[in-house]
Design a protein around this motif. Sequence first.
Motif, PDB file in Angstrom:
ATOM      1  N   GLU A  75       0.804  -1.283  -0.077  1.00 26.65           N
ATOM      2  CA  GLU A  75       0.113   0.064   0.013  1.00 26.65           C
ATOM      3  C   GLU A  75       0.979   0.978   0.084  1.00 26.65           C
ATOM      4  O   GLU A  75       0.581   2.170  -0.813  1.00 26.65           O
ATOM      5  CB  GLU A  75      -0.859  -0.008   1.205  1.00 26.65           C
ATOM      6  CG  GLU A  75      -1.870   1.308   1.444  1.00 26.65           C
ATOM      7  CD  GLU A  75      -2.764   1.249   2.546  1.00 26.65           C
ATOM      8  OE1 GLU A  75      -3.212   2.352   2.857  1.00 26.65           O
ATOM      9  OE2 GLU A  75      -2.970   0.054   3.190  1.00 26.65           O
ATOM     10  N   ALA A  76       1.800   1.336   0.968  1.00 27.78           N
ATOM     11  CA  ALA A  76       2.621   2.460   1.023  1.00 27.78           C
ATOM     12  C   ALA A  76       3.414   2.524  -0.446  1.00 27.78           C
ATOM     13  O   ALA A  76       3.492   3.892  -0.881  1.00 27.78           O
ATOM     14  CB  ALA A  76       3.733   2.265   2.020  1.00 27.78           C
ATOM     15  N   LYS A 108       1.863   6.392  -7.146  1.00 20.25           N
ATOM     16  CA  LYS A 108       0.811   7.089  -7.476  1.00 20.25           C
ATOM     17  C   LYS A 108       1.105   8.711  -7.457  1.00 20.25           C
ATOM     18  O   LYS A 108       0.776   9.609  -8.193  1.00 20.25           O
ATOM     19  CB  LYS A 108      -0.649   6.804  -6.792  1.00 20.25           C
ATOM     20  CG  LYS A 108      -1.687   7.675  -7.426  1.00 20.25           C
ATOM     21  CD  LYS A 108      -2.926   7.044  -6.377  1.00 20.25           C
ATOM     22  CE  LYS A 108      -4.104   7.773  -6.784  1.00 20.25           C
ATOM     23  NZ  LYS A 108      -5.390   7.425  -6.036  1.00 20.25           N
ATOM     24  N   LYS A 109       1.478   9.074  -6.281  1.00 22.78           N
ATOM     25  CA  LYS A 109       2.101  10.420  -6.028  1.00 22.78           C
ATOM     26  C   LYS A 109       2.967  10.807  -6.910  1.00 22.78           C
ATOM     27  O   LYS A 109       2.698  12.217  -7.411  1.00 22.78           O
ATOM     28  CB  LYS A 109       2.732  10.639  -4.597  1.00 22.78           C
ATOM     29  CG  LYS A 109       3.293  11.977  -4.296  1.00 22.78           C
ATOM     30  CD  LYS A 109       3.921  11.888  -2.880  1.00 22.78           C
ATOM     31  CE  LYS A 109       4.784  13.047  -2.718  1.00 22.78           C
ATOM     32  NZ  LYS A 109       5.583  13.167  -1.354  1.00 22.78           N
ATOM     33  N   ASP A 133      -3.183   0.826 -15.634  1.00 25.85           N
ATOM     34  CA  ASP A 133      -3.225   2.426 -15.079  1.00 25.85           C
ATOM     35  C   ASP A 133      -2.342   3.136 -16.277  1.00 25.85           C
ATOM     36  O   ASP A 133      -2.865   4.326 -16.415  1.00 25.85           O
ATOM     37  CB  ASP A 133      -2.294   2.340 -13.963  1.00 25.85           C
ATOM     38  CG  ASP A 133      -3.322   2.243 -12.402  1.00 25.85           C
ATOM     39  OD1 ASP A 133      -4.422   2.402 -12.449  1.00 25.85           O
ATOM     40  OD2 ASP A 133      -2.656   2.032 -11.552  1.00 25.85           O
ATOM     41  N   ALA A 183       2.597   1.439  -3.494  1.00 23.81           N
ATOM     42  CA  ALA A 183       1.518   2.307  -4.337  1.00 23.81           C
ATOM     43  C   ALA A 183       1.285   3.458  -4.363  1.00 23.81           C
ATOM     44  O   ALA A 183       1.166   4.174  -5.315  1.00 23.81           O
ATOM     45  CB  ALA A 183       0.468   1.182  -4.202  1.00 23.81           C
ATOM     46  N   ASP A 184       1.081   3.983  -3.216  1.00 26.00           N
ATOM     47  CA  ASP A 184       0.765   5.218  -2.998  1.00 26.00           C
ATOM     48  C   ASP A 184       1.855   6.159  -3.428  1.00 26.00           C
ATOM     49  O   ASP A 184       1.710   7.320  -4.029  1.00 26.00           O
ATOM     50  CB  ASP A 184       0.363   5.642  -1.334  1.00 26.00           C
ATOM     51  CG  ASP A 184      -0.870   4.995  -0.883  1.00 26.00           C
ATOM     52  OD1 ASP A 184      -1.615   4.765  -1.633  1.00 26.00           O
ATOM     53  OD2 ASP A 184      -1.102   4.975   0.225  1.00 26.00           O
ATOM     54  N   LEU A 185       3.026   5.825  -3.092  1.00 21.27           N
ATOM     55  CA  LEU A 185       4.323   6.796  -3.397  1.00 21.27           C
ATOM     56  C   LEU A 185       4.489   6.658  -4.954  1.00 21.27           C
ATOM     57  O   LEU A 185       4.772   7.820  -5.463  1.00 21.27           O
ATOM     58  CB  LEU A 185       5.565   6.062  -3.034  1.00 21.27           C
ATOM     59  CG  LEU A 185       6.964   6.797  -3.167  1.00 21.27           C
ATOM     60  CD1 LEU A 185       6.831   8.140  -2.437  1.00 21.27           C
ATOM     61  CD2 LEU A 185       8.151   5.807  -2.764  1.00 21.27           C
ATOM     62  N   LEU A 240       0.732   1.839 -12.093  1.00 21.93           N
ATOM     63  CA  LEU A 240       0.971   0.791 -11.134  1.00 21.93           C
ATOM     64  C   LEU A 240       1.147  -0.566 -12.205  1.00 21.93           C
ATOM     65  O   LEU A 240       1.897  -1.470 -11.878  1.00 21.93           O
ATOM     66  CB  LEU A 240      -0.066   0.581  -9.954  1.00 21.93           C
ATOM     67  CG  LEU A 240       0.142   1.763  -9.216  1.00 21.93           C
ATOM     68  CD1 LEU A 240      -1.055   1.613  -7.976  1.00 21.93           C
ATOM     69  CD2 LEU A 240       1.318   1.847  -8.242  1.00 21.93           C
TER      70      LEU A 240
END
Length: 74
Positions: free
Chosen positions: A32-33, A39-40, A49, A35-37, A45
């Motif tokens: 999760e961490a 995306k930011k 996407d 993937a968030d990074l 991904l």
Amino acid sequence: MRKLIDFDDDTAAKLKQLARDRMATFQELADEAFADLLKKHGVPLDLKDALRKSARHDGAAAKIIPLKKRTKPR
């Protein structure tokens, strides 16, 4: 692929507790961490996407012509 990441004791304990509280594994928290990074920073991904981002980019250059509403004959 396996990589070693070094955490200080306090951070490791907090991550373990967070995983327990969420009934998740440490790997799920890491996934999760990261993937968030990604995306930011605008990194796709997966293929889905990447295609979505590509379609948005190409669609922005295309001219959008609105449809006319049909009028009912009187």
